[in-house]
Design an enzyme around this catalytic site. Structure first.
Site, PDB file in Angstrom:
ATOM      1  N   GLY A  20       0.822  -1.209   0.000  1.00  0.00           N
ATOM      2  CA  GLY A  20       0.000   0.000   0.000  1.00  0.00           C
ATOM      3  C   GLY A  20       0.854   1.255   0.000  1.00  0.00           C
ATOM      4  O   GLY A  20       1.899   1.307   0.643  1.00  0.00           O
ATOM      5  N   ARG A  30      13.371  10.124  -2.715  1.00  0.00           N
ATOM      6  CA  ARG A  30      14.250  11.274  -2.985  1.00  0.00           C
ATOM      7  C   ARG A  30      15.559  11.163  -2.217  1.00  0.00           C
ATOM      8  O   ARG A  30      16.646  11.392  -2.764  1.00  0.00           O
ATOM      9  CB  ARG A  30      13.508  12.559  -2.606  1.00  0.00           C
ATOM     10  CG  ARG A  30      14.305  13.849  -2.680  1.00  0.00           C
ATOM     11  CD  ARG A  30      13.389  15.000  -2.278  1.00  0.00           C
ATOM     12  NE  ARG A  30      14.073  16.282  -2.272  1.00  0.00           N
ATOM     13  CZ  ARG A  30      14.702  16.799  -1.219  1.00  0.00           C
ATOM     14  NH1 ARG A  30      14.730  16.118  -0.079  1.00  0.00           N
ATOM     15  NH2 ARG A  30      15.284  17.983  -1.296  1.00  0.00           N
ATOM     16  N   ARG A  81       0.394  -5.255  -6.746  1.00  0.00           N
ATOM     17  CA  ARG A  81       0.510  -6.595  -6.178  1.00  0.00           C
ATOM     18  C   ARG A  81       1.212  -7.507  -7.189  1.00  0.00           C
ATOM     19  O   ARG A  81       1.090  -7.321  -8.392  1.00  0.00           O
ATOM     20  CB  ARG A  81      -0.864  -7.152  -5.823  1.00  0.00           C
ATOM     21  CG  ARG A  81      -1.577  -6.326  -4.760  1.00  0.00           C
ATOM     22  CD  ARG A  81      -2.847  -7.009  -4.279  1.00  0.00           C
ATOM     23  NE  ARG A  81      -3.560  -6.188  -3.325  1.00  0.00           N
ATOM     24  CZ  ARG A  81      -3.256  -6.087  -2.041  1.00  0.00           C
ATOM     25  NH1 ARG A  81      -2.221  -6.775  -1.564  1.00  0.00           N
ATOM     26  NH2 ARG A  81      -3.956  -5.314  -1.229  1.00  0.00           N
ATOM     27  N   ASP A 112       5.367  -5.213   6.105  1.00  0.00           N
ATOM     28  CA  ASP A 112       6.026  -6.476   6.413  1.00  0.00           C
ATOM     29  C   ASP A 112       5.993  -7.452   5.243  1.00  0.00           C
ATOM     30  O   ASP A 112       6.926  -8.248   5.059  1.00  0.00           O
ATOM     31  CB  ASP A 112       5.430  -7.120   7.674  1.00  0.00           C
ATOM     32  CG  ASP A 112       3.915  -7.227   7.630  1.00  0.00           C
ATOM     33  OD1 ASP A 112       3.317  -6.964   6.573  1.00  0.00           O
ATOM     34  OD2 ASP A 112       3.331  -7.596   8.665  1.00  0.00           O
ATOM     35  N   THR A 134       4.119   2.270   5.830  1.00  0.00           N
ATOM     36  CA  THR A 134       2.718   1.845   5.955  1.00  0.00           C
ATOM     37  C   THR A 134       2.003   2.776   6.905  1.00  0.00           C
ATOM     38  O   THR A 134       2.559   3.164   7.937  1.00  0.00           O
ATOM     39  CB  THR A 134       2.601   0.397   6.475  1.00  0.00           C
ATOM     40  OG1 THR A 134       1.231   0.132   6.810  1.00  0.00           O
ATOM     41  CG2 THR A 134       3.445   0.155   7.711  1.00  0.00           C
ATOM     42  N   ASP A 136      -0.360   1.931   8.726  1.00  0.00           N
ATOM     43  CA  ASP A 136      -0.971   1.135   9.791  1.00  0.00           C
ATOM     44  C   ASP A 136      -0.174   1.118  11.094  1.00  0.00           C
ATOM     45  O   ASP A 136      -0.717   0.731  12.134  1.00  0.00           O
ATOM     46  CB  ASP A 136      -1.164  -0.309   9.324  1.00  0.00           C
ATOM     47  CG  ASP A 136      -1.995  -0.417   8.063  1.00  0.00           C
ATOM     48  OD1 ASP A 136      -2.843   0.477   7.839  1.00  0.00           O
ATOM     49  OD2 ASP A 136      -1.805  -1.377   7.303  1.00  0.00           O
ATOM     50  N   ASP A 138       1.979  -0.939  12.033  1.00  0.00           N
ATOM     51  CA  ASP A 138       1.895  -2.308  12.567  1.00  0.00           C
ATOM     52  C   ASP A 138       3.176  -3.121  12.383  1.00  0.00           C
ATOM     53  O   ASP A 138       3.140  -4.354  12.464  1.00  0.00           O
ATOM     54  CB  ASP A 138       0.715  -3.051  11.931  1.00  0.00           C
ATOM     55  CG  ASP A 138       0.837  -3.173  10.413  1.00  0.00           C
ATOM     56  OD1 ASP A 138       1.713  -2.522   9.819  1.00  0.00           O
ATOM     57  OD2 ASP A 138       0.040  -3.923   9.818  1.00  0.00           O
ATOM     58  N   ARG A 163     -18.082  15.245  13.336  1.00  0.00           N
ATOM     59  CA  ARG A 163     -18.623  15.451  14.681  1.00  0.00           C
ATOM     60  C   ARG A 163     -19.441  16.742  14.759  1.00  0.00           C
ATOM     61  O   ARG A 163     -20.459  16.799  15.462  1.00  0.00           O
ATOM     62  CB  ARG A 163     -17.492  15.485  15.711  1.00  0.00           C
ATOM     63  CG  ARG A 163     -18.021  15.617  17.134  1.00  0.00           C
ATOM     64  CD  ARG A 163     -17.026  15.195  18.163  1.00  0.00           C
ATOM     65  NE  ARG A 163     -17.695  14.875  19.410  1.00  0.00           N
ATOM     66  CZ  ARG A 163     -17.156  14.174  20.387  1.00  0.00           C
ATOM     67  NH1 ARG A 163     -15.950  13.701  20.258  1.00  0.00           N
ATOM     68  NH2 ARG A 163     -17.821  13.937  21.494  1.00  0.00           N
ATOM     69  N   ARG A 180      -5.914  -1.807   8.647  1.00  0.00           N
ATOM     70  CA  ARG A 180      -5.888  -3.257   8.424  1.00  0.00           C
ATOM     71  C   ARG A 180      -6.274  -3.972   9.714  1.00  0.00           C
ATOM     72  O   ARG A 180      -7.347  -3.718  10.240  1.00  0.00           O
ATOM     73  CB  ARG A 180      -4.503  -3.681   7.896  1.00  0.00           C
ATOM     74  CG  ARG A 180      -4.506  -4.982   7.124  1.00  0.00           C
ATOM     75  CD  ARG A 180      -3.209  -5.251   6.397  1.00  0.00           C
ATOM     76  NE  ARG A 180      -2.044  -5.160   7.248  1.00  0.00           N
ATOM     77  CZ  ARG A 180      -0.836  -5.570   6.902  1.00  0.00           C
ATOM     78  NH1 ARG A 180      -0.634  -6.104   5.710  1.00  0.00           N
ATOM     79  NH2 ARG A 180       0.193  -5.447   7.719  1.00  0.00           N
ATOM     80  N   GLU A 196     -16.678   8.667  22.253  1.00  0.00           N
ATOM     81  CA  GLU A 196     -17.305   7.996  23.388  1.00  0.00           C
ATOM     82  C   GLU A 196     -16.968   6.501  23.417  1.00  0.00           C
ATOM     83  O   GLU A 196     -16.924   5.884  24.479  1.00  0.00           O
ATOM     84  CB  GLU A 196     -18.829   8.171  23.340  1.00  0.00           C
ATOM     85  CG  GLU A 196     -19.334   9.504  23.877  1.00  0.00           C
ATOM     86  CD  GLU A 196     -18.985  10.684  22.986  1.00  0.00           C
ATOM     87  OE1 GLU A 196     -18.612  11.748  23.518  1.00  0.00           O
ATOM     88  OE2 GLU A 196     -19.085  10.554  21.736  1.00  0.00           O
ATOM     89  N   LYS A 221     -28.298  11.522  30.629  1.00  0.00           N
ATOM     90  CA  LYS A 221     -27.532  12.597  31.276  1.00  0.00           C
ATOM     91  C   LYS A 221     -27.603  13.903  30.484  1.00  0.00           C
ATOM     92  O   LYS A 221     -27.015  14.904  30.885  1.00  0.00           O
ATOM     93  CB  LYS A 221     -26.063  12.178  31.411  1.00  0.00           C
ATOM     94  CG  LYS A 221     -25.851  11.002  32.356  1.00  0.00           C
ATOM     95  CD  LYS A 221     -24.381  10.575  32.335  1.00  0.00           C
ATOM     96  CE  LYS A 221     -24.152   9.335  33.185  1.00  0.00           C
ATOM     97  NZ  LYS A 221     -22.744   8.863  33.114  1.00  0.00           N
ATOM     98  N   GLU A 232     -10.841  -0.580  10.997  1.00  0.00           N
ATOM     99  CA  GLU A 232     -11.060  -1.370   9.790  1.00  0.00           C
ATOM    100  C   GLU A 232     -11.044  -2.869  10.088  1.00  0.00           C
ATOM    101  O   GLU A 232     -11.788  -3.647   9.475  1.00  0.00           O
ATOM    102  CB  GLU A 232      -9.957  -1.034   8.772  1.00  0.00           C
ATOM    103  CG  GLU A 232     -10.018  -1.806   7.474  1.00  0.00           C
ATOM    104  CD  GLU A 232      -8.860  -1.465   6.554  1.00  0.00           C
ATOM    105  OE1 GLU A 232      -8.961  -1.766   5.357  1.00  0.00           O
ATOM    106  OE2 GLU A 232      -7.843  -0.914   7.032  1.00  0.00           O
ATOM    107  N   GLN A 261      -7.270   8.452   3.590  1.00  0.00           N
ATOM    108  CA  GLN A 261      -6.240   8.463   4.634  1.00  0.00           C
ATOM    109  C   GLN A 261      -4.851   8.164   4.075  1.00  0.00           C
ATOM    110  O   GLN A 261      -3.846   8.460   4.704  1.00  0.00           O
ATOM    111  CB  GLN A 261      -6.594   7.448   5.725  1.00  0.00           C
ATOM    112  CG  GLN A 261      -7.844   7.819   6.493  1.00  0.00           C
ATOM    113  CD  GLN A 261      -8.489   6.619   7.150  1.00  0.00           C
ATOM    114  OE1 GLN A 261      -8.182   6.287   8.294  1.00  0.00           O
ATOM    115  NE2 GLN A 261      -9.392   5.945   6.443  1.00  0.00           N
TER     116      GLN A 261
END
Length: 328
Positions: A20, A30, A81, A112, A134, A136, A138, A163, A180, A196, A221, A232, A261
């Protein structure tokens, strides 16, 4: 950085982006190109990931070729891919193509899965250095991955806007962010946006009744809107919204932020860190290193054995997650 002597055997290196795309990859490209050329080494750009390597989409790169790309999102080299590269025959052919184009080693930028591709090349005699790219966050061996900072800020700004309208219409909003199978973007945005509920795969028990109860309790309240950040890796935000609306009577909308994103101009942090990582990778590759991955750990840029790095495990910090629940 460990001092190594410059290797006279390294004459040409390649640079490739795989998996990705992530904001900041162009800054890394660069830096690889300009640092390698500064070391007296030629650079070839390999387009469209490992697929481009197998189809020999390879071109010489000069300093001018990476001018005015540091501020651009995505990757100028492209990515794709490549199922063929997962097979030994494809890996052997990739190594032969490198030798045909006199490429002594490659810098591979990605996640990875990309590292595993780099390791496969080293087994075929081609030096390879990995850079973590990445959104993520991760990759276990590093506290920073190229693109995360931009992606999480892009998501945060979008959630702020959603919001506002959620508050105006007294709605419950479920906002699904990328990542992911990792919950880092969701956790960071959940805290930064004052959600929340924060749902991440590392901790979620799939008990929607808990969420429903919290919405009902907050309405009693006097709270008129409710924000849920959904990772995700959990997904199903639209069907979740229908169930929550039916159970609470509160209008509930789902928004999936998706690939926005991954795009956009990279943040200062992503440009700077990616540049340092790219330069570092070019240096150690030019010095003859192989099977290493560039990482950011404990405030320093370091290189680690790629095999050991892939074996590392990463998890959400327990304390940080506990804090996120207290702040809701």
């Amino acid at each position: 950085m460990v001092e190594r002597e410059f290797s006279e055997g390294i004459k040409t290196i390649g640079v490739i982006t795989s998996g990705g795309d992530a904001p900041g990859m162009n800054a890394a490209i660069r830096a690889v190109v300009r640092k390698a050329i500064g070391n007296g080494v030629r650079v070839k750009g390999i387009k469209k990931g490992f697929q481009g390597l197998l189809s020999e989409e390879i071109a010489d790169m000069e300093k001018k070729d990476v001018a005015d790309i540091i501020q651009r999102g995505g990757t100028v080299l492209g990515t794709a891919r490549c199922p063929e590269f997962r097979e030994l025959e494809g890996q052997q052919r990739a190594a032969e193509i490198c030798r045909k184009h006199k490429i002594d080693g490659v810098v591979v930028i990605g996640g990875d899965g990309t590292y595993r591709g780099a390791m496969d090349l080293t087994k075929q005699g081609i030096n390879a250095i990995g850079i973590p790219g990445t959104i993520d966050l991760d990759i276990a061996c590093t506290e920073y991955t190229i693109g995360f900072d931009t992606a999480v800020n892009t998501a945060m700004e979008a959630i702020d806007k959603i919001r506002d309208t959620s508050s105006s219409h007294e709605r419950c909003s479920i906002i699904e962010v990328m990542g992911r199978n990792a919950g880092y973007i969701a956790l960071w945005c959940g805290v930064a946006n004052g959600a929340e509920n924060i749902l991440i795969p590392e901790y979620y028990d799939y008990n929607e009744q808990t969420i429903i109860n919290s919405i009902i309790a907050n309405r009693k309240k006097g709270k008129t809107h409710h924000l849920i950040i959904n990772a995700e890796g959990i997904g199903h935000s639209t069907s979740m919204a229908r169930r929550i609306e039916a159970a609470t009577g509160m209008e509930t909308r789902a928004t999936i932020l998706g690939y926005m994103q991954r795009g956009g101009s990279p943040s200062c942090k992503d440009r700077y860190y990616a540049s340092i990582m790219g330069a570092y990778a070019a240096d150690i590759l030019c010095q003859g290193a192989s099977n290493r991955v560039i990482s950011y750990r404990h405030g320093e840029f370091v290189d680690l054995d790629m095999t050991e790095a892939l074996a590392m495990q990463k998890k959400i910090n327990d304390y940080q997650f506990e804090v996120s629940k207290v702040l809701t």
